[in-house]
Design a protein around this motif. Structure first.
Motif, PDB file in Angstrom:
ATOM      1  N   GLU A  89       0.341  -0.739  -0.029  1.00  0.00           N
ATOM      2  CA  GLU A  89      -0.351  -0.131  -0.389  1.00  0.00           C
ATOM      3  C   GLU A  89       1.381   1.512  -0.317  1.00  0.00           C
ATOM      4  O   GLU A  89       0.371   2.092  -0.585  1.00  0.00           O
ATOM      5  CB  GLU A  89      -0.699  -0.137   0.905  1.00  0.00           C
ATOM      6  N   ARG A  90       1.886   1.173   0.585  1.00  0.00           N
ATOM      7  CA  ARG A  90       2.628   2.701   0.672  1.00  0.00           C
ATOM      8  C   ARG A  90       3.754   3.057   0.132  1.00  0.00           C
ATOM      9  O   ARG A  90       3.838   3.587  -0.155  1.00  0.00           O
ATOM     10  CB  ARG A  90       3.651   2.035   2.736  1.00  0.00           C
ATOM     11  N   LEU A  91       4.121   2.475  -1.201  1.00  0.00           N
ATOM     12  CA  LEU A  91       4.964   2.726  -1.946  1.00  0.00           C
ATOM     13  C   LEU A  91       4.499   3.014  -2.856  1.00  0.00           C
ATOM     14  O   LEU A  91       5.226   3.015  -4.255  1.00  0.00           O
ATOM     15  CB  LEU A  91       6.151   1.060  -2.035  1.00  0.00           C
ATOM     16  N   VAL A  92       3.145   1.805  -3.353  1.00  0.00           N
ATOM     17  CA  VAL A  92       2.203   3.266  -4.696  1.00  0.00           C
ATOM     18  C   VAL A  92       2.610   4.475  -4.804  1.00  0.00           C
ATOM     19  O   VAL A  92       2.362   5.191  -3.831  1.00  0.00           O
ATOM     20  CB  VAL A  92       1.025   2.729  -5.015  1.00  0.00           C
ATOM     21  N   GLY A  93       3.201   4.819  -6.103  1.00  0.00           N
ATOM     22  CA  GLY A  93       3.340   5.993  -5.821  1.00  0.00           C
ATOM     23  C   GLY A  93       4.887   6.645  -6.333  1.00  0.00           C
ATOM     24  O   GLY A  93       5.207   7.958  -6.755  1.00  0.00           O
ATOM     25  N   LEU A  94       6.177   5.609  -5.841  1.00  0.00           N
ATOM     26  CA  LEU A  94       7.200   6.009  -5.706  1.00  0.00           C
ATOM     27  C   LEU A  94       7.802   5.899  -6.895  1.00  0.00           C
ATOM     28  O   LEU A  94       7.442   5.009  -8.025  1.00  0.00           O
ATOM     29  CB  LEU A  94       7.667   4.651  -5.011  1.00  0.00           C
ATOM     30  N   ARG A  95       8.840   6.718  -7.475  1.00  0.00           N
ATOM     31  CA  ARG A  95       9.238   6.980  -8.763  1.00  0.00           C
ATOM     32  C   ARG A  95      10.275   5.781  -8.792  1.00  0.00           C
ATOM     33  O   ARG A  95      10.792   5.407  -7.814  1.00  0.00           O
ATOM     34  CB  ARG A  95       9.750   8.100  -8.226  1.00  0.00           C
ATOM     35  N   ALA A  96      10.147   5.689 -10.057  1.00  0.00           N
ATOM     36  CA  ALA A  96      10.942   4.579 -10.543  1.00  0.00           C
ATOM     37  C   ALA A  96      12.843   5.039 -10.069  1.00  0.00           C
ATOM     38  O   ALA A  96      12.861   3.680  -9.602  1.00  0.00           O
ATOM     39  CB  ALA A  96      10.777   4.638 -12.214  1.00  0.00           C
ATOM     40  N   ASP A  97      13.236   5.922 -10.199  1.00  0.00           N
ATOM     41  CA  ASP A  97      14.494   6.060  -9.713  1.00  0.00           C
ATOM     42  C   ASP A  97      14.799   5.141  -7.978  1.00  0.00           C
ATOM     43  O   ASP A  97      15.471   5.314  -7.636  1.00  0.00           O
ATOM     44  CB  ASP A  97      15.188   7.595 -10.451  1.00  0.00           C
ATOM     45  N   ASP A  98      13.083   5.737  -6.949  1.00  0.00           N
ATOM     46  CA  ASP A  98      13.812   5.702  -6.006  1.00  0.00           C
ATOM     47  C   ASP A  98      13.283   4.493  -5.503  1.00  0.00           C
ATOM     48  O   ASP A  98      13.942   3.788  -4.576  1.00  0.00           O
ATOM     49  CB  ASP A  98      12.401   6.947  -5.022  1.00  0.00           C
ATOM     50  N   LEU A  99      12.456   3.372  -6.466  1.00  0.00           N
ATOM     51  CA  LEU A  99      12.796   2.032  -6.397  1.00  0.00           C
ATOM     52  C   LEU A  99      13.639   2.196  -7.255  1.00  0.00           C
ATOM     53  O   LEU A  99      14.632   0.995  -5.711  1.00  0.00           O
ATOM     54  CB  LEU A  99      11.675   1.823  -6.939  1.00  0.00           C
ATOM     55  N   ARG A 100      14.363   2.064  -7.679  1.00  0.00           N
ATOM     56  CA  ARG A 100      15.538   1.639  -7.777  1.00  0.00           C
ATOM     57  C   ARG A 100      16.677   2.175  -7.033  1.00  0.00           C
ATOM     58  O   ARG A 100      17.526   0.558  -6.622  1.00  0.00           O
ATOM     59  CB  ARG A 100      16.393   2.219  -9.287  1.00  0.00           C
TER      60      ARG A 100
END
Length: 139
Positions: free
Chosen positions: A31-42
């Motif tokens: 739930e809480r990681l929805v909206g995370l940008r691709a660069d931040d996920l990487r």
């Protein structure tokens, strides 16, 4: 023989409690990681094992098989040993649309009840920590 069983039960219960906690962390991440940008996920999860593109967006997949945790107690009367272990594996897939996480799916297997997604926690735990400290933002 009673001594072997005296510490085996508390150890097995502790192992189950840790797995249940990790499973809850994985669900929180869904739930809480929805909206995370691709660069931040990487940044927080690392480079994915697999990537794919479709009309539904981009898919990043992370495979994790943590070392099995377990307890083993020799039982000399029987001549063998008694063990309780928690072997598990996890595949986490992030769907990204327009460079942002839109959904997270887990495909996990666990030997312990109530801990289905516990092996997935390490993939999302670092990202949750960065969200909590405002080092990355969800959009």
């Amino acid at each position: 023989m009673r001594l072997a069983f005296a510490w085996l039960l508390p150890s097995a219960l502790a192992l189950g409690a840790c797995s249940a906690r990790d499973s809850a962390v994985a669900e929180d991440g869904r739930e809480r990681l929805v909206g995370l940008r691709a660069d931040d996920l990487r940044l927080c999860a690392g480079v994915p094992n697999l990537t794919a593109q479709s009309a539904g967006g981009e898919f990043w997949t992370y495979d994790r098989t943590p070392p099995a945790a377990g307890v083993s107690a020799p039982v000399p009367v029987i001549g063998g040993s008694l063990s309780v272990s928690a072997g598990s594996s996890c595949r986490v897939t992030f769907q990204l649309v327009d460079g942002k996480v839109t959904r997270i799916g887990y495909s996990a297997a666990s030997d312990l009840p109530m801990s289905q997604n516990s092996a997935c926690a390490p993939v999302v735990q670092g990202c949750l920590r960065l969200v909590d400290t405002n080092e990355v933002r969800r959009e």
